[in-house]
Design a protein around this motif. Structure first.
Motif, PDB file in Angstrom:
ATOM      1  N   GLY A   1      44.548  47.011  38.037  1.00  0.00           N
ATOM      2  CA  GLY A   1      45.169  46.446  36.846  1.00  0.00           C
ATOM      3  C   GLY A   1      45.160  44.929  36.871  1.00  0.00           C
ATOM      4  N   GLY A   2      45.406  44.352  38.048  1.00  0.00           N
ATOM      5  CA  GLY A   2      45.362  42.900  38.182  1.00  0.00           C
ATOM      6  C   GLY A   2      43.964  42.351  37.952  1.00  0.00           C
ATOM      7  N   ALA A   3      42.936  43.069  38.425  1.00  0.00           N
ATOM      8  CA  ALA A   3      41.553  42.633  38.221  1.00  0.00           C
ATOM      9  C   ALA A   3      41.184  42.646  36.738  1.00  0.00           C
ATOM     10  CB  ALA A   3      40.599  43.532  39.009  1.00  0.00           C
ATOM     11  N   VAL A   4      41.647  43.685  36.037  1.00  0.00           N
ATOM     12  CA  VAL A   4      41.411  43.751  34.587  1.00  0.00           C
ATOM     13  C   VAL A   4      42.084  42.571  33.894  1.00  0.00           C
ATOM     14  CG1 VAL A   4      41.889  45.078  32.498  1.00  0.00           C
ATOM     15  CG2 VAL A   4      41.095  46.250  34.559  1.00  0.00           C
ATOM     16  N   ALA A   5      43.317  42.268  34.286  1.00  0.00           N
ATOM     17  CA  ALA A   5      44.039  41.145  33.693  1.00  0.00           C
ATOM     18  C   ALA A   5      43.334  39.825  33.984  1.00  0.00           C
ATOM     19  CB  ALA A   5      45.472  41.112  34.226  1.00  0.00           C
ATOM     20  N   ASP A   6      42.829  39.668  35.208  1.00  0.00           N
ATOM     21  CA  ASP A   6      42.118  38.429  35.552  1.00  0.00           C
ATOM     22  C   ASP A   6      40.893  38.226  34.680  1.00  0.00           C
ATOM     23  OD1 ASP A   6      43.942  37.834  37.508  1.00  0.00           O
ATOM     24  OD2 ASP A   6      42.734  38.616  39.168  1.00  0.00           O
ATOM     25  N   GLU A   7      40.143  39.311  34.435  1.00  0.00           N
ATOM     26  CA  GLU A   7      38.950  39.179  33.597  1.00  0.00           C
ATOM     27  C   GLU A   7      39.327  38.822  32.170  1.00  0.00           C
ATOM     28  OE1 GLU A   7      34.696  41.408  32.753  1.00  0.00           O
ATOM     29  OE2 GLU A   7      36.074  42.135  34.296  1.00  0.00           O
ATOM     30  N   MET A   8      40.432  39.376  31.664  1.00  0.00           N
ATOM     31  CA  MET A   8      40.872  39.028  30.313  1.00  0.00           C
ATOM     32  C   MET A   8      41.330  37.576  30.255  1.00  0.00           C
ATOM     33  SD  MET A   8      42.775  42.391  28.721  1.00  0.00           S
ATOM     34  CE  MET A   8      43.928  42.641  30.064  1.00  0.00           C
ATOM     35  N   LEU A   9      42.015  37.111  31.293  1.00  0.00           N
ATOM     36  CA  LEU A   9      42.458  35.714  31.325  1.00  0.00           C
ATOM     37  C   LEU A   9      41.265  34.770  31.367  1.00  0.00           C
ATOM     38  CD1 LEU A   9      44.715  33.581  31.644  1.00  0.00           C
ATOM     39  CD2 LEU A   9      44.553  33.925  34.116  1.00  0.00           C
ATOM     40  N   LEU A  10      40.276  35.090  32.195  1.00  0.00           N
ATOM     41  CA  LEU A  10      39.097  34.237  32.306  1.00  0.00           C
ATOM     42  C   LEU A  10      38.265  34.238  31.026  1.00  0.00           C
ATOM     43  CD1 LEU A  10      38.133  35.228  35.935  1.00  0.00           C
ATOM     44  CD2 LEU A  10      38.566  32.886  35.178  1.00  0.00           C
ATOM     45  N   ALA A  11      38.303  35.345  30.294  1.00  0.00           N
ATOM     46  CA  ALA A  11      37.524  35.441  29.059  1.00  0.00           C
ATOM     47  C   ALA A  11      38.107  34.571  27.948  1.00  0.00           C
ATOM     48  CB  ALA A  11      37.437  36.897  28.605  1.00  0.00           C
TER      49      ALA A  11
END
Length: 411
Positions: free
Chosen positions: A301-311
């Motif tokens: 879940g944290g990895a998914v959030a990181d990708e959304m933040l970076l996007a």
């Protein structure tokens, strides 16, 4: 899971089993085997990002539950079987191949690739367990009965897996496969009870606790590594601006702090407890087979959030970003806290983790109602993890007590 082996039988018969009397090391083949699961976890995170719906999240949960069971049961098997022996090595490589096929088709498991996914998974669970029946029978005779019970449980769930792939799709397939997983996750708690074959006992599951603890810690590294891969891959395709760099540092800091929270004390304490426990099988079942699931799910879940933040680092925090950041980190802290509680002689949930759960709940509520800049929201999430890590560090290393005593003396 299987029973421990005794000292009976010829050296030839015992040759496929590890010597449990000393340290049971993690083999290079086991580390090579784990590489498949880096890809599997990446596929799960991409499935979530591509669908971004409740149905997609539910399907990802089913896929992860299957991937985790395939990995953890193989880890149990490798706790007894000697990976340096050719038959065991071939078995692990075959499981590795089937796991890779399962991971490749995972994003389309609820569409046209469902049968391939189900057959790959069933081949892993049934094939590996029948191999262990053979190994245990040649080595111990009667102790193979426990592995036979497990094989029959997997054969029962296999019917449901394949039926779900053939007879349904989408949500209907989800319910079929949820039922199959329910059978498999209930097995260890039911001690694999069967008519005429009886049931296993926790005392039968004599394992190398250090080996299992190390293997699960390595899986945590795999999950964190998947997050690093996602972060690095996304950042590499972006312009090198201050905004993108800040988002990258936030994502990296979150991964570091998750590593710190688990490995600073939890991994070592868990290893010590299972190694010296009178029933290592119980600890292996509860603390590692089950409690490590929310830990890994939280990391995903944290990895998914990181990708959304970076996007979209220059946007306001979307509700999806809020949900995956706070929900993922809450799940992670809950899992790690329960794991540490089970690894402690005091049997108390860490107060630092409880504070972190409360703060993530507050942050989620506030950010859900009041839009926050994405970078500010991400920074606040990292700040909560930092608070948990620092709080636990000082509480466990006597820092607070020493500082309080010095302050009292000065006063």
């Amino acid at each position: 899971m299987s029973e421990g082996h005794g000292a009976q039988g010829s050296s030839k018969n015992r040759s496929l089993l590890r010597d449990q009397n000393g340290h049971v090391p993690v083999s290079y083949l086991e580390l090579f085997f784990d590489l498949v699961f880096v890809f599997a976890l990446t596929q799960i995170s991409h499935l979530i990002l591509e669908t971004m719906s409740w149905q997609g999240l539910a399907e990802a949960a089913i896929a992860f539950s299957a991937v985790w069971l395939a990995w953890i049961y193989t880890t149990w098997a490798a706790n007894w079987a000697e990976p340096e022996r050719l038959p065991v090595r071939i078995m692990l490589i075959c499981v590795m191949l089937a796991s890779l096929i399962m991971a490749v088709v995972l994003p389309h498991a609820f569409e046209d690739k469902g049968l391939i996914f189900a057959l790959s998974y069933v081949a892993i669970q049934v094939g590996r367990t029948l191999f262990m029946v053979y190994v245990m029978y040649r080595s111990e005779g009667g102790n193979a009965r426990n592995m036979l019970r497990i094989a029959i449980w997997f054969m029962t769930s296999a019917v449901v897996w394949i039926a779900g792939a053939l007879l349904a799709e989408g949500w209907d397939r989800f319910w079929w496969w949820l039922a199959a997983l329910a059978i498999e996750y209930a097995g260890p708690f039911a001690l694999f009870r069967l008519p005429f074959l009886g049931r296993s006992t926790l005392d039968d599951w004599s394992i190398s606790g250090h080996h299992l603890a190390e293997r699960c810690a390595l899986f945590i590294i795999i999950a964190l590594g998947e997050g690093i891969v996602v972060t690095g891959g996304t950042f590499a395709g972006q312009a090198f601006t201050a905004t993108n760099l800040t988002a990258f540092l936030i994502a990296f800091s979150g991964s570091v702090l998750m590593w710190w929270i688990y490995f600073d004390t939890g991994a070592r304490r868990g290893s010590d407890r299972i190694e010296h426990h009178s029933q290592p099988g119980r600890v292996a079942r509860d603390a590692y087979t089950y409690l490590h699931m929310p830990i890994v799910m939280g990391i995903i879940g944290g990895a998914v959030a990181d990708e959304m933040l970076l996007a979209h680092p220059d946007h306001h925090a979307s509700r999806a970003l809020v949900a995956f950041t706070c929900g993922g980190m809450a799940l992670y802290l809950l899992g790690v806290g329960q794991f540490k509680k089970g690894s402690s002689t005091h049997l108390r949930f860490p107060l630092s983790h409880l504070a972190g759960l409360s703060l993530f709940g507050w942050l989620a509520t506030y950010a859900w109602l009041v839009p926050l800049p994405a970078l500010l929201f991400g920074s606040l999430g990292v700040a909560v993890l930092l608070l948990v890590a620092v709080w636990e560090w000082f509480s466990l290393h006597g820092g607070w007590q020493e500082r309080l005593e010095r302050w009292r003396k000065k006063a």
